[in-house]
Design an enzyme around this catalytic site. Structure first.
Site, PDB file in Angstrom:
ATOM      1  N   HIS A 122     -46.658  11.566  49.293  1.00 52.44           N
ATOM      2  CA  HIS A 122     -47.434  10.427  48.799  1.00 52.44           C
ATOM      3  C   HIS A 122     -47.338   9.312  49.849  1.00 52.44           C
ATOM      4  O   HIS A 122     -46.328   9.208  50.549  1.00 52.44           O
ATOM      5  CB  HIS A 122     -46.796   9.994  47.474  1.00 52.44           C
ATOM      6  CG  HIS A 122     -47.560   8.980  46.697  1.00 52.44           C
ATOM      7  ND1 HIS A 122     -47.507   7.643  46.976  1.00 52.44           N
ATOM      8  CD2 HIS A 122     -48.382   9.104  45.625  1.00 52.44           C
ATOM      9  CE1 HIS A 122     -48.252   6.977  46.104  1.00 52.44           C
ATOM     10  NE2 HIS A 122     -48.799   7.849  45.270  1.00 52.44           N
ATOM     11  N   ASP A 199     -38.096  12.310  47.137  1.00 52.46           N
ATOM     12  CA  ASP A 199     -38.908  11.445  46.288  1.00 52.46           C
ATOM     13  C   ASP A 199     -39.156  12.216  44.989  1.00 52.46           C
ATOM     14  O   ASP A 199     -39.939  13.165  44.952  1.00 52.46           O
ATOM     15  CB  ASP A 199     -40.217  11.142  47.042  1.00 52.46           C
ATOM     16  CG  ASP A 199     -41.278  10.531  46.153  1.00 52.46           C
ATOM     17  OD1 ASP A 199     -41.028  10.313  44.949  1.00 52.46           O
ATOM     18  OD2 ASP A 199     -42.374  10.266  46.672  1.00 52.46           O
ATOM     19  N   GLN A 202     -42.549  12.702  40.887  1.00 52.10           N
ATOM     20  CA  GLN A 202     -43.276  13.681  40.067  1.00 52.10           C
ATOM     21  C   GLN A 202     -42.361  14.697  39.407  1.00 52.10           C
ATOM     22  O   GLN A 202     -42.699  15.268  38.375  1.00 52.10           O
ATOM     23  CB  GLN A 202     -44.319  14.421  40.933  1.00 52.10           C
ATOM     24  CG  GLN A 202     -45.442  13.535  41.427  1.00 52.10           C
ATOM     25  CD  GLN A 202     -46.274  12.932  40.297  1.00 52.10           C
ATOM     26  OE1 GLN A 202     -46.344  13.455  39.187  1.00 52.10           O
ATOM     27  NE2 GLN A 202     -46.910  11.809  40.573  1.00 52.10           N
ATOM     28  N   LYS A 225     -43.462   6.992  35.120  1.00 53.52           N
ATOM     29  CA  LYS A 225     -43.880   8.395  35.061  1.00 53.52           C
ATOM     30  C   LYS A 225     -42.957   9.219  34.160  1.00 53.52           C
ATOM     31  O   LYS A 225     -43.240  10.373  33.865  1.00 53.52           O
ATOM     32  CB  LYS A 225     -43.930   9.004  36.471  1.00 53.52           C
ATOM     33  CG  LYS A 225     -44.967   8.312  37.369  1.00 53.52           C
ATOM     34  CD  LYS A 225     -45.105   9.027  38.688  1.00 53.52           C
ATOM     35  CE  LYS A 225     -45.666   8.150  39.787  1.00 53.52           C
ATOM     36  NZ  LYS A 225     -47.067   7.829  39.641  1.00 53.52           N
ATOM     37  N   CYS A 365     -53.586   9.014  47.073  1.00 58.06           N
ATOM     38  CA  CYS A 365     -52.574   8.460  47.993  1.00 58.06           C
ATOM     39  C   CYS A 365     -51.934   9.568  48.827  1.00 58.06           C
ATOM     40  O   CYS A 365     -50.708   9.577  49.033  1.00 58.06           O
ATOM     41  CB  CYS A 365     -51.481   7.702  47.237  1.00 58.06           C
ATOM     42  SG  CYS A 365     -52.076   6.280  46.363  1.00 58.06           S
TER      43      CYS A 365
HETATM   44  N1  PLP Z   1     -44.157   9.388  45.121  1.00 58.54           N
HETATM   45  C1  PLP Z   1     -44.971  10.208  44.453  1.00 58.54           C
HETATM   46  C2  PLP Z   1     -44.839  11.689  44.664  1.00 58.54           C
HETATM   47  C3  PLP Z   1     -45.893   9.693  43.565  1.00 58.54           C
HETATM   48  O1  PLP Z   1     -46.713  10.523  42.907  1.00 58.54           O
HETATM   49  C4  PLP Z   1     -45.973   8.293  43.388  1.00 58.54           C
HETATM   50  C5  PLP Z   1     -46.978   7.702  42.494  1.00 58.54           C
HETATM   51  O2  PLP Z   1     -47.937   8.315  42.106  1.00 58.54           O
HETATM   52  C6  PLP Z   1     -45.097   7.483  44.108  1.00 58.54           C
HETATM   53  C7  PLP Z   1     -44.192   8.062  44.973  1.00 58.54           C
HETATM   54  C8  PLP Z   1     -45.120   6.004  43.989  1.00 58.54           C
HETATM   55  O3  PLP Z   1     -44.702   5.585  42.746  1.00 58.54           O
HETATM   56  P1  PLP Z   1     -44.873   4.049  42.308  1.00 58.54           P
HETATM   57  O4  PLP Z   1     -46.312   3.705  42.531  1.00 58.54           O
HETATM   58  O5  PLP Z   1     -44.503   4.058  40.881  1.00 58.54           O
HETATM   59  O6  PLP Z   1     -43.969   3.239  43.132  1.00 58.54           O
END
Ligand code: PLP
Length: 407
Positions: A122, A199, A202, A225, A365
């Protein structure tokens, strides 16, 4: 007895009564999951009865707030099987956690050092490292992705070389749903003495994560999430590693003593939590993880797997639809992205949205992944434990009609 998604759904006010009486088929969980009543009520109770700033106020209300905040941290630690709650740093979200770490680790890196990310990541795990690379002359290397949309782990040892200081990749893709083969990645990183950050934004809503077993050094995720509120996230790091880093942000709540010549820092986790932390949100996050922990996670996984199978089967029968992600259910989240020949993802999401089916469409993203596949966007259906056959069928039926309208 099979998993009762209807009973779970009844715990969510959002599904109770919809404007105009239209059913809500909420398939945008990878962007934001809904909150059960218990989480909403925990936050209302906190704000009604225990609201005060934390950081050691001395009146009884402040002490209640301190206790609630400490208890929330302990709950998060328990959920992740982390023995020491001081390793749990509250942030504003996963993005904030990744930026915090990139700044802190970045201060230790310079020209010649390498950070390995991936084309599956992401933007939240790419932008901070790209900014670091530009600012400090660090080389960023991108692990490639297979045709199925999985991290190409066979290339790991070639990409993770002796100059690599950190491997920072997603635990599971927000586009393809592919789950990263963590043991192979950790082995490749350890072979060159590099640290590993996952990270978990998900992954965490779909699997119980045992951080000590996972064997990584840093982990982060977002509350919204995992059925918790927005404005809260977590950075976990091993105590020795976090303690050795200099916090990139300063402010109240992280200072031991301060005078004109400088300051000393409090111990973990406070040194990384400058300013008033998201107290109510932490209470909500703890309530959400407690709620999740009451389920048998293997039942949830089986339920989500069955729905994913139904969705993949259904999509395979729609002419012009191509799934972007692994065709098998192995090591795969219930996150299903697809393209439709001759239809723009935004149009599909809008038409289906009007029919009560909430999806996400676009780049998600994840531009490096999209360009690797030669795509300008996808439609994404992402499931949670409260989804059922009716949601999948509403998507499939709506899709067939939408395609007729759009073509
Ligand atoms: N990492 C992943 C894999 C994501 O899907 C997302 C958000 O969709 C994020 C990071 C970023 O999360 P946040 O926007 O809650 O900071």
């Amino acid at each position: 007895m099979s998993f009762d998604a209807q009973a779970v759904r009844r715990q969510f006010p959002v599904f109770a009564s919809r404007p105009g009486g239209q059913a809500l088929h909420y398939l945008d969980n990878a962007a934001m999951a809904q909150m059960p009543r218990s989480v909403i009520e925990a936050m209302v109770a906190h704000d009604s009865l225990s609201r005060a700033n934390v950081h050691r106020g001395l009146h009884p209300l402040a002490e209640r707030a301190d206790r609630a905040f400490d208890a929330a941290r302990a709950t998060v630690a328990r959920h992740l099987r982390v023995a020491d709650p001081a390793e749990i740093v509250f942030t504003a979200g996963c993005t904030a956690a990744l930026n915090l770490l990139a700044l802190a680790i970045g201060a230790e890196l310079g020209p010649g050092d390498e950070v390995v990310v991936s084309r599956l990541d992401h933007h939240s795990n790419l932008a901070p490292w790209l900014m670091l690379a530009r600012g400090r002359g660090v080389r960023l290397r991108f692990l490639p992705v297979t045709a199925e949309g999985r991290l190409d782990i066979d290339r790991a040892s070639e990409m993770i070389g002796p100059r690599c200081r950190l491997v920072a990749v997603t635990h599971a893709s927000n586009v393809t749903g592919a789950v990263t083969a963590v043991p192979s990645l950790v082995a490749a990183a350890r072979a060159v003495g590099a640290k590993v950050l996952l990270d978990g934004a998900q992954m965490l809503p779909h699997a119980s994560v045992d951080l000590p077993k996972l064997g990584v050094d840093f982990y982060c995720f977002s509350g919204h999430k995992v059925f918790a509120p927005t404005g809260i996230g977590v950075l976990w790091g091993r105590r020795d590693l976090l303690s050795a880093l200099t916090p990139p942000f300063g402010g109240g709540g992280m200072v031991g003593s301060l005078d004109e010549d400088g300051l000393t820092l409090l111990d973990l986790p406070y040194r990384f939590e400058a300013g008033t932390p998201p107290v109510t949100q932490a209470v909500g996050l703890a309530a959400a993880l407690t709620w999740l922990d009451e389920f048998d996670r293997s039942e949830i996984a089986a339920h989500e797997r069955r729905l994913t199978d139904r969705l993949l089967d259904g999509l395979a029968a729609v002419p012009g639809v191509a799934v972007v992600g692994p065709p098998s259910l192995e090591q795969r989240l219930p996150v299903v992205s697809f393209t439709i020949a001759g239809a723009h993802p935004h149009d599909v999401c809008q038409v289906l949205g009007e029919r009560g089916v909430a999806l996400r469409g676009g780049m998600l993203c994840a531009q490096p992944l999209m360009s690797g596949f030669g795509l300008t966007g996808v439609v994404r259906a992402s499931l949670a434990l409260y989804n059922d056959d009716g949601d999948v069928d509403a998507l499939l039926a709506g899709l067939a009609q939408t395609i007729k309208v759009l073509r």
